[in-house]
Design a protein around this motif. Structure first.
Motif, PDB file in Angstrom:
ATOM      1  N   SER A  74      -7.584   7.318   3.277  1.00  7.02           N
ATOM      2  CA  SER A  74      -8.641   7.026   2.226  1.00  7.02           C
ATOM      3  C   SER A  74      -9.360   5.860   2.351  1.00  7.02           C
ATOM      4  O   SER A  74      -8.871   4.887   3.279  1.00  7.02           O
ATOM      5  CB  SER A  74      -7.915   7.036   0.885  1.00  7.02           C
ATOM      6  OG  SER A  74      -6.981   6.068   0.811  1.00  7.02           O
ATOM      7  N   PRO A  75     -10.401   5.713   1.705  1.00  6.87           N
ATOM      8  CA  PRO A  75     -10.897   4.213   1.785  1.00  6.87           C
ATOM      9  C   PRO A  75     -10.255   3.138   1.243  1.00  6.87           C
ATOM     10  O   PRO A  75     -10.485   2.084   1.395  1.00  6.87           O
ATOM     11  CB  PRO A  75     -12.368   4.691   1.046  1.00  6.87           C
ATOM     12  CG  PRO A  75     -12.512   5.899   0.978  1.00  6.87           C
ATOM     13  CD  PRO A  75     -11.136   6.577   1.000  1.00  6.87           C
ATOM     14  N   GLN A  76      -9.359   3.681   0.425  1.00  5.81           N
ATOM     15  CA  GLN A  76      -8.431   2.306  -0.125  1.00  5.81           C
ATOM     16  C   GLN A  76      -7.631   1.763   0.715  1.00  5.81           C
ATOM     17  O   GLN A  76      -7.235   0.626   0.517  1.00  5.81           O
ATOM     18  CB  GLN A  76      -7.771   2.862  -1.320  1.00  5.81           C
ATOM     19  CG  GLN A  76      -8.451   3.442  -2.763  1.00  5.81           C
ATOM     20  CD  GLN A  76      -9.091   4.761  -2.640  1.00  5.81           C
ATOM     21  OE1 GLN A  76      -9.089   5.406  -1.517  1.00  5.81           O
ATOM     22  NE2 GLN A  76      -9.944   5.063  -3.424  1.00  5.81           N
ATOM     23  N   ALA A  77      -7.398   2.530   1.812  1.00  6.36           N
ATOM     24  CA  ALA A  77      -6.735   2.132   3.093  1.00  6.36           C
ATOM     25  C   ALA A  77      -7.361   1.175   4.031  1.00  6.36           C
ATOM     26  O   ALA A  77      -6.825   0.004   4.605  1.00  6.36           O
ATOM     27  CB  ALA A  77      -6.211   3.109   3.803  1.00  6.36           C
ATOM     28  N   ASP A  78      -8.805   1.084   3.740  1.00  2.95           N
ATOM     29  CA  ASP A  78      -9.391   0.259   4.758  1.00  2.95           C
ATOM     30  C   ASP A  78      -9.207  -1.313   4.528  1.00  2.95           C
ATOM     31  O   ASP A  78      -9.095  -1.870   5.463  1.00  2.95           O
ATOM     32  CB  ASP A  78     -10.877   0.538   4.660  1.00  2.95           C
ATOM     33  CG  ASP A  78     -11.375   1.963   5.084  1.00  2.95           C
ATOM     34  OD1 ASP A  78     -10.897   2.460   5.855  1.00  2.95           O
ATOM     35  OD2 ASP A  78     -12.459   2.593   4.542  1.00  2.95           O
ATOM     36  N   PRO A  79      -9.161  -1.947   3.427  1.00  2.00           N
ATOM     37  CA  PRO A  79      -9.032  -3.215   3.369  1.00  2.00           C
ATOM     38  C   PRO A  79      -7.776  -3.812   3.741  1.00  2.00           C
ATOM     39  O   PRO A  79      -7.497  -4.834   4.338  1.00  2.00           O
ATOM     40  CB  PRO A  79      -9.233  -3.632   1.866  1.00  2.00           C
ATOM     41  CG  PRO A  79      -9.164  -2.350   1.143  1.00  2.00           C
ATOM     42  CD  PRO A  79      -9.736  -1.397   2.145  1.00  2.00           C
ATOM     43  N   ILE A 118      -1.251   4.698  -1.656  1.00  2.00           N
ATOM     44  CA  ILE A 118      -2.334   4.717  -1.105  1.00  2.00           C
ATOM     45  C   ILE A 118      -2.563   5.534   0.132  1.00  2.00           C
ATOM     46  O   ILE A 118      -1.620   5.587   1.048  1.00  2.00           O
ATOM     47  CB  ILE A 118      -2.996   3.364  -0.777  1.00  2.00           C
ATOM     48  CG1 ILE A 118      -3.260   2.555  -1.968  1.00  2.00           C
ATOM     49  CG2 ILE A 118      -4.325   3.429   0.099  1.00  2.00           C
ATOM     50  CD1 ILE A 118      -3.412   1.149  -1.816  1.00  2.00           C
ATOM     51  N   ASN A 119      -3.133   6.558   0.364  1.00  2.00           N
ATOM     52  CA  ASN A 119      -3.546   7.533   1.320  1.00  2.00           C
ATOM     53  C   ASN A 119      -4.105   6.782   2.699  1.00  2.00           C
ATOM     54  O   ASN A 119      -4.956   6.124   2.437  1.00  2.00           O
ATOM     55  CB  ASN A 119      -4.212   8.653   1.024  1.00  2.00           C
ATOM     56  CG  ASN A 119      -4.481   9.581   2.089  1.00  2.00           C
ATOM     57  OD1 ASN A 119      -4.364   9.574   3.215  1.00  2.00           O
ATOM     58  ND2 ASN A 119      -4.105  11.029   1.643  1.00  2.00           N
ATOM     59  N   SER A 154       2.549   1.737  -3.501  1.00  2.00           N
ATOM     60  CA  SER A 154       1.296   1.893  -4.291  1.00  2.00           C
ATOM     61  C   SER A 154       0.850   3.649  -4.225  1.00  2.00           C
ATOM     62  O   SER A 154       0.190   4.046  -4.929  1.00  2.00           O
ATOM     63  CB  SER A 154       0.338   1.406  -4.308  1.00  2.00           C
ATOM     64  OG  SER A 154       0.488  -0.263  -4.559  1.00  2.00           O
ATOM     65  N   ALA A 196       0.866  -1.124  -0.023  1.00  2.00           N
ATOM     66  CA  ALA A 196       0.090  -0.055  -0.142  1.00  2.00           C
ATOM     67  C   ALA A 196       0.749   1.258   0.003  1.00  2.00           C
ATOM     68  O   ALA A 196       0.652   2.289  -0.560  1.00  2.00           O
ATOM     69  CB  ALA A 196      -1.068  -0.040   1.239  1.00  2.00           C
TER      70      ALA A 196
END
Length: 312
Positions: A234-239, A230-231, A228, A225
């Motif tokens: 951000s929601p992209q970090a949730d998983p 990923i903030n 990549s 992550a």
């Protein structure tokens, strides 16, 4: 002299590039002896004197004393013996000079006080036994003296510097800085807390699994992550965080709840210690190990992501 060519001291000086005074001095010391004298008493030297004086000049340039050179030219010592002894002596001198250079280089960067400069010199010139004692005392504090506890011996080994017999300037500088850290009471306390966090409560009971190395777990699941971009907010970090907390919960046999998230956040925040990272960077230089992977970006990302979710 059976037709052999003989040289006056002036001719010998022209052939060797040495001064008449120097050749006369060597002759008086028995290093190069005249093959004959004229009726008036002037010295005459045979052809071997040219090669002999060339050897003398080379040995002098290498720093050998005239007494040793005389013994070599008189075949009392072999060149191999002299070279070995002189090389050993030079190694000691080189080591001493390297230590001095390292201290002065470090001092030039730090602009130290007189007391700090004196301490740096003392640390640089410690014997191997003194270095081991200093690090041993530091590790006793860090491990709280419980050498028999499972895992502590491995921790001590992983934190022990081994300065080589002929260290580079970089290794000497690293040793001085690491030793200063090891003597710092605040750093000792911080490292003891980190080691306790790493080893303490490895089993809360006979049936409780050991807690994981949270930094290793975070690296496994967070590294991609971070690479990549990923903030962490951000929601992209949730998983990513969900997988991280689930793995930690599974490892410790506890629910994946707010209490576990708080424990994980505390452990990660405590592990993010720049002085600790500096210690292991210096340790790698001293021991000739590969530079450790910088973990601060991974820990920062994890802490920020966990904190953001705790605030929701």
């Amino acid at each position: 002299m059976d037709g052999c060519t003989l040289y006056s001291i002036g001719e010998l000086a022209r052939r060797t590039g040495l001064t008449v005074k120097t050749i006369r001095f060597y002759s008086d010391r028995g290093i190069v002896t005249p093959a004959d004298r004229t009726p008036a008493g002037y010295r005459r030297y045979g052809p071997d004197a040219v090669a002999r004086l060339a050897l003398v000049r080379t040995l002098r340039e290498l720093g050998l004393s005239l007494d040793v050179i005389r013994r070599v030219t008189n075949q009392e010592l072999t060149l191999a013996q002299v070279a070995a002894e002189h090389a050993a002596a030079l190694n000691v001198q080189i080591s001493t000079l390297r230590l001095r250079q390292a201290v002065l280089t470090a001092a030039a960067r730090r602009d130290p006080t007189f007391e700090e400069m004196e301490r740096m010199q003392q640390l640089a010139t410690l014997s191997e036994a003194e270095r081991r004692r200093l690090i041993g005392e530091f590790l006793d504090v860090v491990s709280d003296g419980h050498h028999a506890v499972s895992g502590r011996a491995a921790v001590r080994r992983s934190m022990t510097p081994e300065l080589p017999d002929s260290p580079t300037q970089e290794q000497v500088e690293a040793w001085v800085e690491l030793a200063e850290l090891a003597l710092d009471p605040g750093f000792r306390d911080a490292m003891r807390s980190l080691v306790d966090d790493h080893l303490a409560d490895r089993s809360d009971g006979d049936s409780t699994p050991p807690r994981p190395d949270v930094v290793a777990v975070a690296r496994e699941y967070v590294e991609a992550a971070v690479r990549s971009g990923i903030n962490p907010d951000s929601p992209q970090a949730d998983p990513v965080i969900a997988t991280l907390t689930a793995e930690c919960a599974l490892a410790v046999g506890r629910p994946d709840d707010a209490q576990l998230h708080g424990w994980l956040l505390h452990r990660l925040a405590a592990a993010n210690n720049p002085r600790k990272d500096r210690y292991f960077d210096l340790l790698a230089v001293i021991n000739g190990w590969p530079a450790p992977e910088p973990l601060a970006p991974l820990i920062d990302w994890s802490v920020q992501a966990l904190s953001a979710r705790a605030a929701r």
